[in-house]
Design a protein around this motif. Structure first.
Motif, PDB file in Angstrom:
ATOM      1  N   ALA A 178      -5.934 -14.877  -1.923  1.00  0.00           N
ATOM      2  CA  ALA A 178      -6.413 -13.616  -2.493  1.00  0.00           C
ATOM      3  C   ALA A 178      -5.586 -12.495  -1.862  1.00  0.00           C
ATOM      4  O   ALA A 178      -5.550 -12.353  -0.641  1.00  0.00           O
ATOM      5  CB  ALA A 178      -7.888 -13.417  -2.222  1.00  0.00           C
ATOM      6  N   THR A 179      -4.897 -11.732  -2.699  1.00  0.00           N
ATOM      7  CA  THR A 179      -4.034 -10.648  -2.244  1.00  0.00           C
ATOM      8  C   THR A 179      -4.812  -9.337  -2.227  1.00  0.00           C
ATOM      9  O   THR A 179      -5.595  -9.070  -3.130  1.00  0.00           O
ATOM     10  CB  THR A 179      -2.821 -10.519  -3.180  1.00  0.00           C
ATOM     11  N   GLY A 180      -4.576  -8.535  -1.171  1.00  0.00           N
ATOM     12  CA  GLY A 180      -5.281  -7.270  -1.047  1.00  0.00           C
ATOM     13  C   GLY A 180      -6.772  -7.473  -0.939  1.00  0.00           C
ATOM     14  O   GLY A 180      -7.562  -6.669  -1.427  1.00  0.00           O
ATOM     15  N   ALA A 181      -7.173  -8.542  -0.294  1.00  0.00           N
ATOM     16  CA  ALA A 181      -8.559  -8.986  -0.281  1.00  0.00           C
ATOM     17  C   ALA A 181      -9.471  -8.196   0.654  1.00  0.00           C
ATOM     18  O   ALA A 181     -10.648  -8.024   0.384  1.00  0.00           O
ATOM     19  CB  ALA A 181      -8.620 -10.466   0.108  1.00  0.00           C
ATOM     20  N   VAL A 182      -8.939  -7.722   1.775  1.00  0.00           N
ATOM     21  CA  VAL A 182      -9.766  -7.133   2.827  1.00  0.00           C
ATOM     22  C   VAL A 182      -9.872  -5.621   2.642  1.00  0.00           C
ATOM     23  O   VAL A 182      -8.869  -4.918   2.639  1.00  0.00           O
ATOM     24  CB  VAL A 182      -9.183  -7.457   4.221  1.00  0.00           C
ATOM     25  N   ARG A 238      -6.848 -11.379  18.489  1.00  0.00           N
ATOM     26  CA  ARG A 238      -7.177  -9.954  18.446  1.00  0.00           C
ATOM     27  C   ARG A 238      -5.940  -9.111  18.153  1.00  0.00           C
ATOM     28  O   ARG A 238      -5.940  -8.269  17.259  1.00  0.00           O
ATOM     29  CB  ARG A 238      -7.804  -9.544  19.775  1.00  0.00           C
ATOM     30  N   SER A 239      -4.872  -9.354  18.898  1.00  0.00           N
ATOM     31  CA  SER A 239      -3.657  -8.561  18.691  1.00  0.00           C
ATOM     32  C   SER A 239      -3.035  -8.850  17.327  1.00  0.00           C
ATOM     33  O   SER A 239      -2.508  -7.946  16.670  1.00  0.00           O
ATOM     34  CB  SER A 239      -2.655  -8.767  19.823  1.00  0.00           C
ATOM     35  N   SER A 240      -3.103 -10.080  16.863  1.00  0.00           N
ATOM     36  CA  SER A 240      -2.565 -10.434  15.558  1.00  0.00           C
ATOM     37  C   SER A 240      -3.356  -9.746  14.438  1.00  0.00           C
ATOM     38  O   SER A 240      -2.771  -9.228  13.484  1.00  0.00           O
ATOM     39  CB  SER A 240      -2.584 -11.947  15.371  1.00  0.00           C
ATOM     40  N   LEU A 241      -4.674  -9.726  14.550  1.00  0.00           N
ATOM     41  CA  LEU A 241      -5.495  -9.043  13.554  1.00  0.00           C
ATOM     42  C   LEU A 241      -5.154  -7.556  13.496  1.00  0.00           C
ATOM     43  O   LEU A 241      -5.062  -6.979  12.422  1.00  0.00           O
ATOM     44  CB  LEU A 241      -6.983  -9.227  13.863  1.00  0.00           C
ATOM     45  N   LEU A 242      -4.977  -6.943  14.667  1.00  0.00           N
ATOM     46  CA  LEU A 242      -4.629  -5.523  14.700  1.00  0.00           C
ATOM     47  C   LEU A 242      -3.269  -5.270  14.044  1.00  0.00           C
ATOM     48  O   LEU A 242      -3.069  -4.248  13.401  1.00  0.00           O
ATOM     49  CB  LEU A 242      -4.649  -5.000  16.129  1.00  0.00           C
ATOM     50  N   GLU A 243      -2.338  -6.207  14.176  1.00  0.00           N
ATOM     51  CA  GLU A 243      -1.037  -6.062  13.539  1.00  0.00           C
ATOM     52  C   GLU A 243      -1.125  -6.304  12.027  1.00  0.00           C
ATOM     53  O   GLU A 243      -0.617  -5.522  11.227  1.00  0.00           O
ATOM     54  CB  GLU A 243      -0.028  -7.034  14.136  1.00  0.00           C
ATOM     55  N   ILE A 244      -1.778  -7.379  11.641  1.00  0.00           N
ATOM     56  CA  ILE A 244      -1.816  -7.778  10.236  1.00  0.00           C
ATOM     57  C   ILE A 244      -2.670  -6.831   9.401  1.00  0.00           C
ATOM     58  O   ILE A 244      -2.290  -6.448   8.300  1.00  0.00           O
ATOM     59  CB  ILE A 244      -2.326  -9.233  10.103  1.00  0.00           C
ATOM     60  N   LEU A 245      -3.839  -6.461   9.918  1.00  0.00           N
ATOM     61  CA  LEU A 245      -4.785  -5.662   9.138  1.00  0.00           C
ATOM     62  C   LEU A 245      -4.859  -4.215   9.620  1.00  0.00           C
ATOM     63  O   LEU A 245      -5.863  -3.539   9.428  1.00  0.00           O
ATOM     64  CB  LEU A 245      -6.175  -6.309   9.190  1.00  0.00           C
TER      65      LEU A 245
END
Length: 125
Positions: free
Chosen positions: A55-59, A102-109
């Motif tokens: 799903a693209t642009g899902a969040v 945590r750091s990956s989520l902050l980068e990705i989202l």
């Protein structure tokens, strides 16, 4: 009985055009969260379920409070992935893996609305 999915492993994959956080349990993917880079303003997030549906642009927003990751998904994205709109995953990770996630989520989202409140500190958008 707690029916919230759990992840006991976090892996990050980086390429020139994408960054992906893979959350898994018992060697099986629970969810993957990816940011695809196109070199401009068109960067987009993707959420991928264990069956490989994307799903693209899902969040639309997300939180990481303590060890619970919550993704607020759009109606069509939730339906496509077979997830509830308020999708939660308990992160039962080692300290090192939790810090990586945590750091990956902050980068990705990073472009989405978020609240992160963990022992490493509180960050909001």
């Amino acid at each position: 009985m707690d029916s919230m999915p759990r992840a006991d492993r976090a892996d990050v994959r980086e390429t020139d055009d994408a960054s992906t956080l893979i959350l898994s349990a018992g060697g099986v993917h629970v969810v993957m969260i990816r940011r695809r880079y196109d070199g401009g303003w068109g960067d987009t997030d993707e959420v991928i379920n264990s069956a490989g549906e994307v799903a693209t642009g899902a969040v639309s927003s997300w939180t990481l409070i303590g060890s619970v990751l919550t993704l607020e998904l759009g109606r069509s994205a939730a339906a496509r992935l077979g997830f509830p709109r308020d999708y939660r995953v308990r992160l039962d990770l080692t300290s090192e893996a939790f810090s990586l996630a945590r750091s990956s989520l902050l980068e990705i989202l990073h472009t989405e609305c978020f609240v992160v409140d963990t022992p490493e500190g509180r960050v909001t958008s």
